[in-house]
Design an enzyme around this catalytic site. Structure first.
Site, PDB file in Angstrom:
ATOM      1  N   ASN A   9       0.728  -1.203   0.112  1.00 40.18           N
ATOM      2  CA  ASN A   9      -0.028   0.049   0.012  1.00 40.18           C
ATOM      3  C   ASN A   9       0.857   1.236   0.062  1.00 40.18           C
ATOM      4  O   ASN A   9       1.562   1.562   0.879  1.00 40.18           O
ATOM      5  CB  ASN A   9      -0.731  -0.022   1.289  1.00 40.18           C
ATOM      6  CG  ASN A   9      -1.877   1.072   1.220  1.00 40.18           C
ATOM      7  OD1 ASN A   9      -1.501   2.109   0.843  1.00 40.18           O
ATOM      8  ND2 ASN A   9      -2.932   0.566   1.850  1.00 40.18           N
ATOM      9  N   GLU A  36      -1.551 -13.659   5.790  1.00 40.94           N
ATOM     10  CA  GLU A  36      -1.884 -12.942   6.948  1.00 40.94           C
ATOM     11  C   GLU A  36      -2.980 -14.010   7.729  1.00 40.94           C
ATOM     12  O   GLU A  36      -3.887 -14.419   6.706  1.00 40.94           O
ATOM     13  CB  GLU A  36      -2.824 -11.742   6.627  1.00 40.94           C
ATOM     14  CG  GLU A  36      -2.019 -10.549   6.357  1.00 40.94           C
ATOM     15  CD  GLU A  36      -2.499  -9.271   6.039  1.00 40.94           C
ATOM     16  OE1 GLU A  36      -3.736  -9.227   6.175  1.00 40.94           O
ATOM     17  OE2 GLU A  36      -2.051  -8.076   6.088  1.00 40.94           O
ATOM     18  N   ASP A  65      -0.816  -3.543   9.799  1.00 45.74           N
ATOM     19  CA  ASP A  65      -2.265  -4.105   9.669  1.00 45.74           C
ATOM     20  C   ASP A  65      -3.281  -3.108  10.206  1.00 45.74           C
ATOM     21  O   ASP A  65      -3.130  -2.946  11.226  1.00 45.74           O
ATOM     22  CB  ASP A  65      -2.400  -5.586  10.173  1.00 45.74           C
ATOM     23  CG  ASP A  65      -3.771  -6.332   9.577  1.00 45.74           C
ATOM     24  OD1 ASP A  65      -3.807  -6.070   8.269  1.00 45.74           O
ATOM     25  OD2 ASP A  65      -4.305  -7.058  10.508  1.00 45.74           O
ATOM     26  N   PHE A 140      -6.009   7.806   0.844  1.00 43.35           N
ATOM     27  CA  PHE A 140      -6.422   6.674   0.296  1.00 43.35           C
ATOM     28  C   PHE A 140      -7.269   5.808   1.106  1.00 43.35           C
ATOM     29  O   PHE A 140      -7.928   6.090   2.028  1.00 43.35           O
ATOM     30  CB  PHE A 140      -5.023   5.983   0.203  1.00 43.35           C
ATOM     31  CG  PHE A 140      -4.421   5.354   1.602  1.00 43.35           C
ATOM     32  CD1 PHE A 140      -3.716   6.044   2.200  1.00 43.35           C
ATOM     33  CD2 PHE A 140      -4.672   4.068   2.113  1.00 43.35           C
ATOM     34  CE1 PHE A 140      -3.053   5.800   3.414  1.00 43.35           C
ATOM     35  CE2 PHE A 140      -4.102   3.610   3.501  1.00 43.35           C
ATOM     36  CZ  PHE A 140      -3.252   4.606   4.190  1.00 43.35           C
ATOM     37  N   GLY A 141      -7.907   4.764   0.550  1.00 46.32           N
ATOM     38  CA  GLY A 141      -8.781   3.701   1.166  1.00 46.32           C
ATOM     39  C   GLY A 141      -9.639   4.404   1.593  1.00 46.32           C
ATOM     40  O   GLY A 141     -10.757   5.118   0.997  1.00 46.32           O
ATOM     41  N   LYS A 162      -2.805  14.567   8.840  1.00 42.09           N
ATOM     42  CA  LYS A 162      -3.384  13.435   9.332  1.00 42.09           C
ATOM     43  C   LYS A 162      -2.466  12.543  10.066  1.00 42.09           C
ATOM     44  O   LYS A 162      -2.744  11.997  11.182  1.00 42.09           O
ATOM     45  CB  LYS A 162      -3.502  12.527   7.753  1.00 42.09           C
ATOM     46  CG  LYS A 162      -3.982  11.340   8.138  1.00 42.09           C
ATOM     47  CD  LYS A 162      -4.273  10.340   6.687  1.00 42.09           C
ATOM     48  CE  LYS A 162      -4.692   8.965   7.189  1.00 42.09           C
ATOM     49  NZ  LYS A 162      -4.574   8.147   6.111  1.00 42.09           N
ATOM     50  N   ARG A 168      -2.265   5.922  12.679  1.00 42.56           N
ATOM     51  CA  ARG A 168      -1.011   5.406  12.405  1.00 42.56           C
ATOM     52  C   ARG A 168      -0.020   6.342  12.916  1.00 42.56           C
ATOM     53  O   ARG A 168       1.065   5.805  13.359  1.00 42.56           O
ATOM     54  CB  ARG A 168      -0.924   5.528  10.844  1.00 42.56           C
ATOM     55  CG  ARG A 168       0.551   4.922  10.159  1.00 42.56           C
ATOM     56  CD  ARG A 168       0.029   4.675   8.683  1.00 42.56           C
ATOM     57  NE  ARG A 168      -0.415   3.497   8.461  1.00 42.56           N
ATOM     58  CZ  ARG A 168      -1.844   3.635   8.049  1.00 42.56           C
ATOM     59  NH1 ARG A 168      -2.238   4.653   7.481  1.00 42.56           N
ATOM     60  NH2 ARG A 168      -2.588   2.397   7.776  1.00 42.56           N
TER      61      ARG A 168
END
Ligand code: ITT
Length: 183
Positions: A9, A36, A65, A140-141, A162, A168
């Site tokens: 990613n 995974e 993850d 993203f996502g 962010k 994160r």
């Protein structure tokens, strides 16, 4: 200090480069496919994946993850986030949440880090809401449908901002605290 960021990613790669460089840690992107396991805990998925990667000879790396957990959907998509994004997408999540008053959700990010022969696993979190429509073009996502303040989506704020508030960014700060204890 240099850590390999093992992920498929590129959005994650950009966030780690920015977040870790501010702590004096360089990163290098590495795309290594790994299995995974299916588990209800992000930390368990990460722990098992780290064993697999170390057994293949890798060291000094991080893996990540992550997932988004919606209260009204009993935590769905959660550990199934990547699958949900690939299949129903953001539009599908919004459809599931149509006419749902409780918009509360949280993002979680589990980092597994192997560094100087040691393993560190941390879990970062960011609370917020699922918006009613997709907004913004950054990130993203799930970024276009998640907001930490109920106003701007994660896709409407710059990467550095962010990182300052996200799951994160939270996980990176916890990781750096642990690394500092080692050196
Ligand atoms: P890996 O190769 O690192 O596993 P991935 O995209 O499959 O990459 P995950 O297994 O962690 O990542 O899946 C989590 C899903 O949640 C995936 O679809 C991501 O795009 C999404 N996601 C993770 N962090 C996000 C963030 O900060 N903002 C928006 N979406 C995010």
């Amino acid at each position: 200090m240099m850590l390999k960021v093992i992920t498929s990613n590129l959005g994650k790669v950009n966030e780690y480069r920015a977040a870790l460089s501010s702590f004096g840690i360089d990163t290098e992107h590495l795309k290594v496919p790994y299995d995974e396991i299916q588990s209800s805990e992000l930390t368990e998925v990460v722990g098992k994946a780290m064993e697999h990667l170390k057994a293949s000879g890798l060291s000094d790396f991080i893996i990540d993850d992550s997932g988004i957990f919606a209260d009204a959907l009993n935590g769905f998509p959660g550990v199934f986030s990547a699958y949900a994004l690939r299949t129903i997408g953001n539009a599908g999540i919004l459809k599931l949440m149509e006419n749902v008053a409780d918009r509360k959700a949280n993002f979680q990010c589990c980092i597994g880090c192997n560094i100087r022969g040691r393993d560190i696993i941390v879990l970062g979190r960011c609370d917020g809401v699922i918006l009613t429509e997709e907004t913004g073009t950054e990130g993203f996502g799930f970024d276009p449908i998640f907001s930490h303040d109920g106003k701007r989506s994660f896709a409407e704020i710059p990467l550095d901002e962010k990182n300052g508030i996200s799951h994160r960014g939270d996980a990176v700060r916890l990781l750096v605290d642990e690394i500092k204890k080692m050196i």
